[in-house]
Motif scaffolding. Structure first.
Motif, PDB file in Angstrom:
ATOM      1  N   ARG A  37     -60.662 -28.412   6.448  1.00 33.44           N
ATOM      2  CA  ARG A  37     -60.467 -28.457   4.996  1.00 33.44           C
ATOM      3  C   ARG A  37     -60.383 -27.030   4.478  1.00 33.44           C
ATOM      4  NH1 ARG A  37     -64.000 -32.053   0.830  1.00 33.44           N
ATOM      5  NH2 ARG A  37     -62.937 -31.368  -1.050  1.00 33.44           N
ATOM      6  N   TYR A  38     -59.344 -26.773   3.689  1.00 31.84           N
ATOM      7  CA  TYR A  38     -59.131 -25.447   3.121  1.00 31.84           C
ATOM      8  C   TYR A  38     -59.151 -25.554   1.608  1.00 31.84           C
ATOM      9  CZ  TYR A  38     -56.885 -21.096   1.774  1.00 31.84           C
ATOM     10  OH  TYR A  38     -56.607 -19.896   1.200  1.00 31.84           O
ATOM     11  N   THR A  39     -59.946 -24.714   0.968  1.00 25.87           N
ATOM     12  CA  THR A  39     -59.976 -24.660  -0.487  1.00 25.87           C
ATOM     13  C   THR A  39     -59.681 -23.239  -0.938  1.00 25.87           C
ATOM     14  OG1 THR A  39     -62.364 -24.294  -0.499  1.00 25.87           O
ATOM     15  CG2 THR A  39     -61.622 -26.560  -0.748  1.00 25.87           C
ATOM     16  N   ALA A  40     -58.881 -23.135  -1.965  1.00 28.91           N
ATOM     17  CA  ALA A  40     -58.547 -21.841  -2.554  1.00 28.91           C
ATOM     18  C   ALA A  40     -58.378 -22.056  -4.054  1.00 28.91           C
ATOM     19  CB  ALA A  40     -57.275 -21.266  -1.947  1.00 28.91           C
ATOM     20  N   GLY A  41     -59.380 -21.666  -4.811  1.00 25.79           N
ATOM     21  CA  GLY A  41     -59.320 -21.890  -6.248  1.00 25.79           C
ATOM     22  C   GLY A  41     -59.292 -23.377  -6.557  1.00 25.79           C
ATOM     23  N   ALA A  42     -58.255 -23.806  -7.245  1.00 29.16           N
ATOM     24  CA  ALA A  42     -58.132 -25.208  -7.649  1.00 29.16           C
ATOM     25  C   ALA A  42     -57.506 -26.086  -6.569  1.00 29.16           C
ATOM     26  CB  ALA A  42     -57.310 -25.298  -8.931  1.00 29.16           C
ATOM     27  N   LEU A  43     -56.993 -25.482  -5.504  1.00 31.78           N
ATOM     28  CA  LEU A  43     -56.298 -26.214  -4.445  1.00 31.78           C
ATOM     29  C   LEU A  43     -57.263 -26.618  -3.339  1.00 31.78           C
ATOM     30  CD1 LEU A  43     -53.553 -27.138  -3.253  1.00 31.78           C
ATOM     31  CD2 LEU A  43     -53.437 -24.894  -2.140  1.00 31.78           C
ATOM     32  N   ASP A  44     -57.093 -27.842  -2.853  1.00 34.84           N
ATOM     33  CA  ASP A  44     -57.934 -28.376  -1.774  1.00 34.84           C
ATOM     34  C   ASP A  44     -57.013 -29.138  -0.819  1.00 34.84           C
ATOM     35  OD1 ASP A  44     -59.920 -29.456  -0.208  1.00 34.84           O
ATOM     36  OD2 ASP A  44     -60.932 -30.506  -1.842  1.00 34.84           O
ATOM     37  N   ILE A  45     -56.970 -28.722   0.465  1.00 29.37           N
ATOM     38  CA  ILE A  45     -56.099 -29.355   1.459  1.00 29.37           C
ATOM     39  C   ILE A  45     -56.946 -29.731   2.673  1.00 29.37           C
ATOM     40  CG2 ILE A  45     -54.122 -29.020   3.005  1.00 29.37           C
ATOM     41  CD1 ILE A  45     -53.112 -26.907   1.028  1.00 29.37           C
ATOM     42  N   GLY A  46     -56.694 -30.919   3.208  1.00 31.30           N
ATOM     43  CA  GLY A  46     -57.463 -31.347   4.368  1.00 31.30           C
ATOM     44  C   GLY A  46     -56.606 -32.088   5.376  1.00 31.30           C
ATOM     45  N   VAL A  47     -57.018 -32.028   6.640  1.00 33.72           N
ATOM     46  CA  VAL A  47     -56.372 -32.781   7.704  1.00 33.72           C
ATOM     47  C   VAL A  47     -57.482 -33.344   8.602  1.00 33.72           C
ATOM     48  CG1 VAL A  47     -56.047 -30.773   9.217  1.00 33.72           C
ATOM     49  CG2 VAL A  47     -54.582 -32.780   9.484  1.00 33.72           C
ATOM     50  N   THR A  48     -57.338 -34.611   8.975  1.00 33.53           N
ATOM     51  CA  THR A  48     -58.335 -35.275   9.809  1.00 33.53           C
ATOM     52  C   THR A  48     -57.635 -36.020  10.933  1.00 33.53           C
ATOM     53  OG1 THR A  48     -59.803 -35.588   7.920  1.00 33.53           O
ATOM     54  CG2 THR A  48     -60.199 -36.988   9.832  1.00 33.53           C
ATOM     55  N   TRP A  49     -58.177 -35.922  12.139  1.00 31.12           N
ATOM     56  CA  TRP A  49     -57.677 -36.662  13.301  1.00 31.12           C
ATOM     57  C   TRP A  49     -58.834 -37.459  13.868  1.00 31.12           C
ATOM     58  CZ3 TRP A  49     -59.441 -35.959  18.398  1.00 31.12           C
ATOM     59  CH2 TRP A  49     -58.754 -36.694  19.365  1.00 31.12           C
ATOM     60  N   LEU A  50     -58.577 -38.723  14.217  1.00 29.44           N
ATOM     61  CA  LEU A  50     -59.603 -39.582  14.804  1.00 29.44           C
ATOM     62  C   LEU A  50     -58.979 -40.395  15.925  1.00 29.44           C
ATOM     63  CD1 LEU A  50     -62.492 -41.412  13.499  1.00 29.44           C
ATOM     64  CD2 LEU A  50     -60.695 -42.897  14.343  1.00 29.44           C
ATOM     65  N   ARG A  51     -59.732 -40.578  17.013  1.00 31.18           N
ATOM     66  CA  ARG A  51     -59.299 -41.424  18.120  1.00 31.18           C
ATOM     67  C   ARG A  51     -60.495 -42.234  18.585  1.00 31.18           C
ATOM     68  NH1 ARG A  51     -58.931 -41.391  23.834  1.00 31.18           N
ATOM     69  NH2 ARG A  51     -57.040 -42.400  24.558  1.00 31.18           N
ATOM     70  N   ARG A  52     -60.308 -43.537  18.718  1.00 33.25           N
ATOM     71  CA  ARG A  52     -61.354 -44.414  19.251  1.00 33.25           C
ATOM     72  C   ARG A  52     -60.818 -45.019  20.536  1.00 33.25           C
ATOM     73  NH1 ARG A  52     -63.191 -49.855  19.202  1.00 33.25           N
ATOM     74  NH2 ARG A  52     -65.449 -49.916  19.321  1.00 33.25           N
ATOM     75  N   VAL A  65     -54.210 -40.058  11.822  1.00 34.05           N
ATOM     76  CA  VAL A  65     -54.108 -38.707  11.293  1.00 34.05           C
ATOM     77  C   VAL A  65     -53.946 -38.821   9.787  1.00 34.05           C
ATOM     78  CG1 VAL A  65     -52.751 -36.589  11.263  1.00 34.05           C
ATOM     79  CG2 VAL A  65     -53.037 -37.832  13.401  1.00 34.05           C
ATOM     80  N   LEU A  66     -54.749 -38.064   9.051  1.00 29.28           N
ATOM     81  CA  LEU A  66     -54.716 -38.079   7.588  1.00 29.28           C
ATOM     82  C   LEU A  66     -54.478 -36.669   7.080  1.00 29.28           C
ATOM     83  CD1 LEU A  66     -55.329 -39.304   4.725  1.00 29.28           C
ATOM     84  CD2 LEU A  66     -57.724 -38.736   5.175  1.00 29.28           C
ATOM     85  N   LEU A  67     -53.523 -36.519   6.183  1.00 25.36           N
ATOM     86  CA  LEU A  67     -53.269 -35.259   5.492  1.00 25.36           C
ATOM     87  C   LEU A  67     -53.494 -35.518   4.013  1.00 25.36           C
ATOM     88  CD1 LEU A  67     -52.284 -32.312   5.476  1.00 25.36           C
ATOM     89  CD2 LEU A  67     -49.962 -33.198   5.275  1.00 25.36           C
ATOM     90  N   SER A  68     -54.373 -34.742   3.392  1.00 28.00           N
ATOM     91  CA  SER A  68     -54.687 -34.966   1.984  1.00 28.00           C
ATOM     92  C   SER A  68     -54.699 -33.643   1.228  1.00 28.00           C
ATOM     93  CB  SER A  68     -56.055 -35.654   1.851  1.00 28.00           C
ATOM     94  OG  SER A  68     -57.064 -34.837   2.406  1.00 28.00           O
ATOM     95  N   ALA A  69     -54.516 -33.747  -0.086  1.00 24.74           N
ATOM     96  CA  ALA A  69     -54.518 -32.560  -0.932  1.00 24.74           C
ATOM     97  C   ALA A  69     -54.953 -32.937  -2.339  1.00 24.74           C
ATOM     98  CB  ALA A  69     -53.138 -31.913  -0.958  1.00 24.74           C
ATOM     99  N   GLY A  70     -55.470 -31.959  -3.039  1.00 21.92           N
ATOM    100  CA  GLY A  70     -55.851 -32.160  -4.426  1.00 21.92           C
ATOM    101  C   GLY A  70     -55.698 -30.861  -5.194  1.00 21.92           C
ATOM    102  N   TYR A  71     -55.525 -30.995  -6.500  1.00 20.74           N
ATOM    103  CA  TYR A  71     -55.428 -29.810  -7.353  1.00 20.74           C
ATOM    104  C   TYR A  71     -56.197 -30.086  -8.635  1.00 20.74           C
ATOM    105  CZ  TYR A  71     -53.663 -25.482  -9.235  1.00 20.74           C
ATOM    106  OH  TYR A  71     -53.580 -24.210  -9.728  1.00 20.74           O
ATOM    107  N   ASP A  72     -57.111 -29.181  -8.981  1.00 22.38           N
ATOM    108  CA  ASP A  72     -57.962 -29.337 -10.156  1.00 22.38           C
ATOM    109  C   ASP A  72     -57.379 -28.538 -11.319  1.00 22.38           C
ATOM    110  OD1 ASP A  72     -59.972 -29.604 -12.013  1.00 22.38           O
ATOM    111  OD2 ASP A  72     -61.586 -29.151 -10.592  1.00 22.38           O
ATOM    112  N   PHE A  73     -56.854 -29.263 -12.309  1.00 24.98           N
ATOM    113  CA  PHE A  73     -56.269 -28.619 -13.487  1.00 24.98           C
ATOM    114  C   PHE A  73     -57.305 -28.357 -14.567  1.00 24.98           C
ATOM    115  CE2 PHE A  73     -52.593 -30.614 -11.525  1.00 24.98           C
ATOM    116  CZ  PHE A  73     -51.648 -29.605 -11.603  1.00 24.98           C
ATOM    117  N   GLY A  74     -58.563 -28.659 -14.318  1.00 29.66           N
ATOM    118  CA  GLY A  74     -59.608 -28.505 -15.331  1.00 29.66           C
ATOM    119  C   GLY A  74     -59.903 -29.835 -15.992  1.00 29.66           C
ATOM    120  N   PRO A  75     -59.058 -30.255 -16.955  1.00 33.20           N
ATOM    121  CA  PRO A  75     -59.326 -31.542 -17.609  1.00 33.20           C
ATOM    122  C   PRO A  75     -59.011 -32.754 -16.732  1.00 33.20           C
ATOM    123  CG  PRO A  75     -57.389 -30.504 -18.564  1.00 33.20           C
ATOM    124  CD  PRO A  75     -57.976 -29.526 -17.594  1.00 33.20           C
TER     125      PRO A  75
END
Length: 130
Positions: A37-52, A65-75
């Motif tokens: 997971r990488y965060t830089a200011g308002a940006l948040d990016i993540g990658v997850t791998w799972l094997r059973r 495999v999951l790729l996710s992202a988010g951005y915090d605009f404040g409100p």
């Protein structure tokens, strides 16, 4: 106040609780997981791998495999992700691979936060032609 950039990574090994025999493998039920997971200011990016690992010698191992992202605009905060799942039921002949996508928005209202999430699941049926 600006958030500092950071990178977090984890790895996990969950040992299966199924004893090895003629119909099971020694790795039966093991779970392997890694994420970053990488965060830089308002940006948040993540990658997850799972094997059973499969619980039988004839089965197939689940993987995702999951790729996710988010951005915090404040409100409000926007978020989304895509995921690929292979061998969901772990049955040898099952056509159960699928892709998933989601998106959402989180809005703080006084002390509570309202989260609205939109999700789509697409089953990708794969036929074996010999």
């Amino acid at each position: 106040m600006t958030k500092a950039s950071r990178l977090l990574a984890t790895a996990l090994l969950g040992l299966g609780e199924i004893a090895s025999s003629a119909t099971t493998r020694s790795t039966a039920g093991n779970v392997y997981n890694a994420d970053a997971r990488y965060t830089a200011g308002a940006l948040d990016i993540g990658v997850t791998w799972l094997r059973r690992a499969s619980t039988t010698s004839a089965g197939t191992s689940l993987s995702q495999v999951l790729l996710s992202a988010g951005y915090d605009f404040g409100p409000l905060k926007l978020m989304g992700g895509v995921q690929r799942v292979s061998h969901l039921t772990q049955a040898p002949a099952a056509e159960d691979d699928r892709s998933e996508a989601y998106g959402g928005v989180a809005v703080p209202l006084s002390a509570a936060v309202v989260v609205v999430v939109f999700r789509e699941v697409a089953l990708a049926l794969i036929t074996n032609s010999g």
